[in-house]
Structure formats: structure tokens, C-alpha cells
Design an enzyme around this catalytic site. Structure first.
Site, PDB file in Angstrom:
ATOM      1  N   CYS A   1     -16.855  -8.695   5.200  1.00 52.03           N
ATOM      2  CA  CYS A   1     -16.178  -7.418   4.949  1.00 52.03           C
ATOM      3  C   CYS A   1     -14.930  -7.632   4.099  1.00 52.03           C
ATOM      4  O   CYS A   1     -14.033  -8.389   4.468  1.00 52.03           O
ATOM      5  CB  CYS A   1     -15.807  -6.773   6.282  1.00 52.03           C
ATOM      6  SG  CYS A   1     -14.967  -5.201   6.063  1.00 52.03           S
TER       7      CYS A   1
ATOM      8  N   CYS B   1     -19.858  -5.493   3.466  1.00 58.34           N
ATOM      9  CA  CYS B   1     -19.066  -4.347   3.923  1.00 58.34           C
ATOM     10  C   CYS B   1     -17.792  -4.333   3.091  1.00 58.34           C
ATOM     11  O   CYS B   1     -17.293  -5.397   2.697  1.00 58.34           O
ATOM     12  CB  CYS B   1     -18.737  -4.507   5.410  1.00 58.34           C
ATOM     13  SG  CYS B   1     -17.703  -3.179   6.058  1.00 58.34           S
TER      14      CYS B   1
ATOM     15  N   CYS C   1       0.666   4.541   7.021  1.00 60.25           N
ATOM     16  CA  CYS C   1       0.041   4.345   8.336  1.00 60.25           C
ATOM     17  C   CYS C   1       0.984   3.543   9.253  1.00 60.25           C
ATOM     18  O   CYS C   1       1.334   2.390   8.932  1.00 60.25           O
ATOM     19  CB  CYS C   1      -1.293   3.616   8.181  1.00 60.25           C
ATOM     20  SG  CYS C   1      -2.341   4.322   6.892  1.00 60.25           S
TER      21      CYS C   1
ATOM     22  N   CYS D   1       0.384  -0.177  10.294  1.00 62.74           N
ATOM     23  CA  CYS D   1      -0.106  -1.155   9.316  1.00 62.74           C
ATOM     24  C   CYS D   1       0.991  -1.990   8.655  1.00 62.74           C
ATOM     25  O   CYS D   1       1.903  -1.449   8.008  1.00 62.74           O
ATOM     26  CB  CYS D   1      -0.930  -0.449   8.243  1.00 62.74           C
ATOM     27  SG  CYS D   1      -1.703  -1.642   7.126  1.00 62.74           S
TER      28      CYS D   1
ATOM     29  N   CYS E   1       0.828  -1.211   0.000  1.00 59.56           N
ATOM     30  CA  CYS E   1       0.000   0.000   0.000  1.00 59.56           C
ATOM     31  C   CYS E   1       0.864   1.264   0.000  1.00 59.56           C
ATOM     32  O   CYS E   1       1.891   1.335   0.681  1.00 59.56           O
ATOM     33  CB  CYS E   1      -0.922  -0.021   1.213  1.00 59.56           C
ATOM     34  SG  CYS E   1      -2.058   1.383   1.248  1.00 59.56           S
TER      35      CYS E   1
ATOM     36  N   ARG F   1     -17.918  -2.665  17.928  1.00 56.89           N
ATOM     37  CA  ARG F   1     -17.211  -3.933  17.668  1.00 56.89           C
ATOM     38  C   ARG F   1     -15.895  -4.029  18.441  1.00 56.89           C
ATOM     39  O   ARG F   1     -15.031  -3.155  18.326  1.00 56.89           O
ATOM     40  CB  ARG F   1     -16.939  -4.108  16.164  1.00 56.89           C
ATOM     41  CG  ARG F   1     -16.277  -5.470  15.854  1.00 56.89           C
ATOM     42  CD  ARG F   1     -16.123  -5.725  14.367  1.00 56.89           C
ATOM     43  NE  ARG F   1     -17.382  -5.557  13.687  1.00 56.89           N
ATOM     44  CZ  ARG F   1     -17.564  -4.815  12.590  1.00 56.89           C
ATOM     45  NH1 ARG F   1     -16.550  -4.195  12.043  1.00 56.89           N
ATOM     46  NH2 ARG F   1     -18.757  -4.702  12.056  1.00 56.89           N
TER      47      ARG F   1
ATOM     48  N   CYS G   1     -19.362   2.327   8.774  1.00 50.86           N
ATOM     49  CA  CYS G   1     -18.624   1.589   9.790  1.00 50.86           C
ATOM     50  C   CYS G   1     -17.341   2.393   9.987  1.00 50.86           C
ATOM     51  O   CYS G   1     -16.528   2.486   9.077  1.00 50.86           O
ATOM     52  CB  CYS G   1     -18.329   0.172   9.287  1.00 50.86           C
ATOM     53  SG  CYS G   1     -17.227  -0.752  10.378  1.00 50.86           S
TER      54      CYS G   1
HETATM   55  N1  SAM Z   1      -6.609   0.645   3.055  1.00 53.97           N
HETATM   56  C1  SAM Z   1      -7.893   0.968   3.547  1.00 53.97           C
HETATM   57  C2  SAM Z   1      -7.868   2.070   4.582  1.00 53.97           C
HETATM   58  O1  SAM Z   1      -6.883   2.198   5.299  1.00 53.97           O
HETATM   59  O2  SAM Z   1      -8.847   2.806   4.678  1.00 53.97           O
HETATM   60  C3  SAM Z   1      -8.647  -0.217   4.112  1.00 53.97           C
HETATM   61  C4  SAM Z   1      -7.883  -1.305   4.838  1.00 53.97           C
HETATM   62  S1  SAM Z   1      -7.076  -0.779   6.347  1.00 53.97           S
HETATM   63  C5  SAM Z   1      -6.084  -2.163   6.738  1.00 53.97           C
HETATM   64  C6  SAM Z   1      -8.425  -0.792   7.493  1.00 53.97           C
HETATM   65  C7  SAM Z   1      -8.156  -0.458   8.923  1.00 53.97           C
HETATM   66  O3  SAM Z   1      -7.474  -1.523   9.567  1.00 53.97           O
HETATM   67  C8  SAM Z   1      -7.297   0.736   9.251  1.00 53.97           C
HETATM   68  O4  SAM Z   1      -7.955   1.956   9.130  1.00 53.97           O
HETATM   69  C9  SAM Z   1      -6.944   0.471  10.702  1.00 53.97           C
HETATM   70  O5  SAM Z   1      -7.895   1.044  11.550  1.00 53.97           O
HETATM   71  C10 SAM Z   1      -7.005  -1.047  10.795  1.00 53.97           C
HETATM   72  N2  SAM Z   1      -5.671  -1.616  11.073  1.00 53.97           N
HETATM   73  C11 SAM Z   1      -4.666  -1.767  10.207  1.00 53.97           C
HETATM   74  N3  SAM Z   1      -3.570  -2.285  10.799  1.00 53.97           N
HETATM   75  C12 SAM Z   1      -3.901  -2.475  12.101  1.00 53.97           C
HETATM   76  C13 SAM Z   1      -3.208  -2.971  13.235  1.00 53.97           C
HETATM   77  N4  SAM Z   1      -1.939  -3.355  13.142  1.00 53.97           N
HETATM   78  N5  SAM Z   1      -3.845  -3.038  14.419  1.00 53.97           N
HETATM   79  C14 SAM Z   1      -5.137  -2.635  14.506  1.00 53.97           C
HETATM   80  N6  SAM Z   1      -5.849  -2.154  13.469  1.00 53.97           N
HETATM   81  C15 SAM Z   1      -5.242  -2.058  12.287  1.00 53.97           C
HETATM   82  C1  DTB Z   2     -11.248  -2.509  11.310  1.00 53.57           C
HETATM   83  O1  DTB Z   2     -11.612  -1.570  12.040  1.00 53.57           O
HETATM   84  N1  DTB Z   2     -10.355  -3.424  11.663  1.00 53.57           N
HETATM   85  C2  DTB Z   2     -10.153  -4.378  10.587  1.00 53.57           C
HETATM   86  C3  DTB Z   2     -11.170  -3.899   9.513  1.00 53.57           C
HETATM   87  N2  DTB Z   2     -11.722  -2.728  10.093  1.00 53.57           N
HETATM   88  C4  DTB Z   2     -10.736  -3.722   8.135  1.00 53.57           C
HETATM   89  C5  DTB Z   2      -8.752  -4.530  10.176  1.00 53.57           C
HETATM   90  C6  DTB Z   2      -7.812  -4.962  11.300  1.00 53.57           C
HETATM   91  C7  DTB Z   2      -6.480  -5.199  10.717  1.00 53.57           C
HETATM   92  C8  DTB Z   2      -5.508  -5.741  11.697  1.00 53.57           C
HETATM   93  C9  DTB Z   2      -4.167  -5.946  11.075  1.00 53.57           C
HETATM   94  C10 DTB Z   2      -4.139  -6.931   9.947  1.00 53.57           C
HETATM   95  O2  DTB Z   2      -4.674  -8.047  10.083  1.00 53.57           O
HETATM   96  O3  DTB Z   2      -3.506  -6.635   8.910  1.00 53.57           O
HETATM   97 FE1  SF4 Z   3      -2.782   1.161   3.388  1.00 53.51          FE
HETATM   98 FE2  SF4 Z   3      -2.717  -0.093   5.704  1.00 53.51          FE
HETATM   99 FE3  SF4 Z   3      -3.004   2.533   5.662  1.00 53.51          FE
HETATM  100 FE4  SF4 Z   3      -5.040   0.960   4.785  1.00 53.51          FE
HETATM  101  S1  SF4 Z   3      -4.219   1.086   6.846  1.00 53.51           S
HETATM  102  S2  SF4 Z   3      -4.230   2.808   3.807  1.00 53.51           S
HETATM  103  S3  SF4 Z   3      -3.835  -0.738   3.905  1.00 53.51           S
HETATM  104  S4  SF4 Z   3      -1.207   1.388   4.946  1.00 53.51           S
END
Ligand code: SAM
Ligand code: DTB
Ligand code: SF4
Length: 331
Positions: free
Chosen positions: A111, A142, A71, A74, A67, A274, A202
């Protein structure tokens, strides 16, 4: 605090917006004696929901890794080295098979998540097929695909998407410490588009990223002050992944996680709150406290996007032990 009831586009449910929450009021809630806080949350929970019913959402990563956003939490960001393989988008048949399996395991909502800053037009064509097919199975749908423009939002609505997940993640004051490649306002704009198109929102955030109490209160206040507030509010406990900038962050006291859930319930009485990422490392006792504090939704299935989640058997056993059962579709 006066309340006002708005009819939502949802046929069977009303979304109640409450007068604006000051961050200080939310912080005061977070600081209440634990028993008083849980009692208040539980009373509000019981006014609006069957307290023993839990909504089950299964996640599937339809496009993993690589990506372009940075973030800090992530593992899928191309800026970090978390060892997540960059894969191409799943094909529609693979997504349908996963949705069918989730449905058979008891999930009510499916989702689909993608590691995108925003989808391209070509991506959208496939996602539309996926949404239609999953809806065709009778599941709630979702998607979480990053930022959306007006045309993409409309495409998702027409395809029958029930919920769009787009998290605020944290308070505006802490946001810049976590993400630099897009603004808080970009997130609010996407949520506004989704709301205007008539889909359910959501939106939640992540705690345990090193934020202080005021900043945690700031996240809840931001969510609760969305007008109307989201129908679904995922509260994630940071999953610390080696190779991400937040991997060494100090662990949040689990009771502070429970407090956050309780305050989300109090400030957003009719939302599905949630208990989201982070359950794999959470004891059953803390999860039970989260349900007592008003959580009534979980991610269900052994995988989140790239990290693990309790497996289905373990969650079924926990729900049985607590006398809880799956909530069937709200559609
Ligand atoms: N890329 C899109 C975005 O960021 O809007 C959708 C997928 S992103 C992985 C969705 C959400 O996953 C993020 O906004 C974040 O809240 C959650 N997330 C990602 N990595 C995480 C982590 N290590 N621990 C907890 N939540 C996480
Ligand atoms: C949300 O609030 N948590 C989910 C979903 N929406 C997309 C994602 C959690 C991701 C946790 C790290 C991972 O598995 O990559
Ligand atoms: Fe990309 Fe992860 Fe950020 Fe979603 S949360 S925009 S997948 S870096």
C-alpha cells in the site's frame, strides 16, 4: 435482518450488503456482554473465512509530510508541528525495491501512501508507474493519495490498482471536531468514484480520538451502510504523536478497541477487517482478542507511514504462537 448478495467485480468473491444499520443497533452491539459479542463475531467470521489466516499489507510512504489538510490526528499535516520532515516523492525504483523486500518478507499487498489532499497530474504519472511495477511483482496493490477526480480514478484502474484506501475516519457528527479542510461528503464522493470504476474499496477509521460510544457506533454504521460495504476495513487505534492536536487524548480502553473490531466483523461479514495502526503499543493478548473478534488483516513491517509498527520477526512470532498464517492473494 435480510441480506442480499451482489456479485462484485472481484472474480472469486462476492460482496454481501446487508440492510441499513441504525446507529442505535450498532451501539447495542458495542454494549453486549463481551463474551456474547465475541461469540457472535467469531461465528460470523468462521462462516466466511478461515479464522487462522491473516492478510498481510505492507505500507510505504511515497510522499511524506507537508500536507495541506488539517486532520487533527495526523503528524504529516502542515498545520501541526510533529517534527515530520517534508520530503519529495520517492522515485519508482525505490518503491519497487521496497515492494520486493515486503514480498520477500511475506506481504501479499503493498500500500502506497501520500500526504496529499489530492494528487496533481504530475504526481499521477509517477504513481501509475509505481502501481504497474508493484503489480508486475505479483502483489496486490493499494494506494491512498487523498481525494480523486474521475480521470485520476480511471488512470489508477487502468494501471491495475486493486484497492483504493480512503478512510471515513469517524462519524459525520464528530468529523468537524477533527478536520476542517474537507467535508465528509468529499470522502464519500471519492469512494463512490472508486466503486464505480470497479476497484476494491479499503475504508475504515480511527478510534480513540475522544469520540463517545454513539459516535464510534456512527463510524461503523457509516461504513456498513456503504452499498456495498468496503472489501477492506482498517480499524486504526489513534497513534498519538506529540505536536498534533490529539496528542493528549485519553487512551481508549483496549477492550473497547476489541469490541469495535467485533462489531465491524458482525456488520461487514465478508470484509477483511484490519487491526491497523496502534499495534506497537498493544499487548499480544489484546491483539489475540482482536483476531478472535474477527480481525483478519494487519499492517506488516516495522513502519506505518511516519510512525512505528511491530517488526516482522515479532509479528511472525505472534502469528506462530497463535497458529495463524499469512493469507495468500485474493486476486
Ligand atoms: N492523505 C491521504 C488521506 O488522508 O486520504 C492518504 C494518507 S492518510 C495518512 C491515510 C489515513 O491514515 C488517514 O485517513 C487516517 O485514517 C490514518 N492516520 C493518519 N494519522 C494517523 C494516526 N496518528 N493514528 C491512526 N491513524 C492515522
Ligand atoms: C490506514 O487506515 N492506516 C494507515 C493506512 N490506512 C494508510 C495509516 C496509519 C498511519 C499512522 C500514522 C503514521 O504512521 O503516520
Ligand atoms: Fe494529509 Fe494526514 Fe490528513 Fe492524509 S491524514 S490528508 S496526510 S493531514
Amino acid at each position: 435482518m435480510s441480506t442480499q448478495t451482489l456479485a462484485s467485480s472481484h472474480p472469486t468473491k462476492q460482496t454481501t450488503t446487508t440492510q441499513r444499520w441504525d446507529v442505535a443497533d450498532v451501539e447495542a452491539l458495542l454494549k453486549l456482554p463481551f463474551a456474547d459479542l465475541l461469540y457472535r463475531a467469531q461465528q460470523i467470521h468462521r462462516e466466511h473465512f478461515d479464522p487462522n489466516a491473516v492478510q498481510l499489507s505492507t505500507l510505504l510512504s511515497i510522499k511524506t509530510g507537508g500536507c495541506s489538510e488539517d486532520c487533527g490526528y495526523c503528524p504529516q499535516s502542515a498545520f501541526h508541528s510533529a517534527g515530520v520532515e517534508n520530503k519529495k516523492m520517492l522515485d519508482v525504483d525505490a518503491v519497487i525495491a521496497a515492494a520486493r523486500a515486503a514480498q520477500q518478507a511475506g506481504a501479499g499487498r503493498f500500500c502506497m501512501g501520500a500526504a496529499w489532499r489530492e494528487p496533481s497530474d504530475a504526481d499521477m504519472a509517477s504513481v501509475v508507474e509505481m502501481v504497474k511495477a508493484v503489480r508486475g511483482l505479483g502483489m496486490e496493490t493499494c494506494a491512498t493519495l487523498g481525494m480523486l477526480n474521475d480521470a485520476q480514478t480511471e488512470q489508477l484502474r487502468v494501471a491495475g490498482l486493486d484497492y483504493y484506501n480512503h478512510n471515513l475516519d469517524t462519524t459525520p457528527e464528530f468529523y468537524g471536531d477533527i478536520i476542517t479542510t474537507r467535508d465528509y461528503q468529499d470522502r464519500l464522493d471519492t469512494l463512490e468514484r472508486v466503486r464505480k470504476a470497479g476497484m476494491h474499496i479499503c475504508s475504515g477509521g480511527i478510534v480513540g480520538m475522544g469520540e463517545n460510544l454513539t459516535q464510534r457506533a456512527g463510524l461503523i454504521a457509516q461504513l456498513a451502510n456503504l452499498d456495498p460495504y468496503p472489501e477492506s476495513v482498517p480499524i486504526n487505534n489513534l497513534v498519538k504523536v506529540e505536536g498534533t492536536p490529539l496528542a493528549q487524548t485519553e487512551e481508549l480502553d483496549p477492550l473497547d478497541f476489541v469490541r469495535t473490531i467485533a462489531v465491524a466483523r458482525i456488520t461487514m461479514p465478508t470484509a477483511r477487517v484490519r487491526l491497523s495502526a496502534g499495534r506497537e503499543k498493544m499487548s499480544e493478548a489484546i491483539q489475540a482478542l482482536c483476531f478472535l473478534a474477527g480481525a483478519n488483516s494487519i499492517f506488516y513491517g516495522s513502519q506505518l507511514l511516519t510512525t512505528g509498527n511491530p517488526d516482522v520477526e515479532k509479528d511472525r512470532a505472534l502469528l506462530d504462537k497463535l497458529g495463524m498464517y499469512p493469507f495468500t492473494s485474493e486476486r
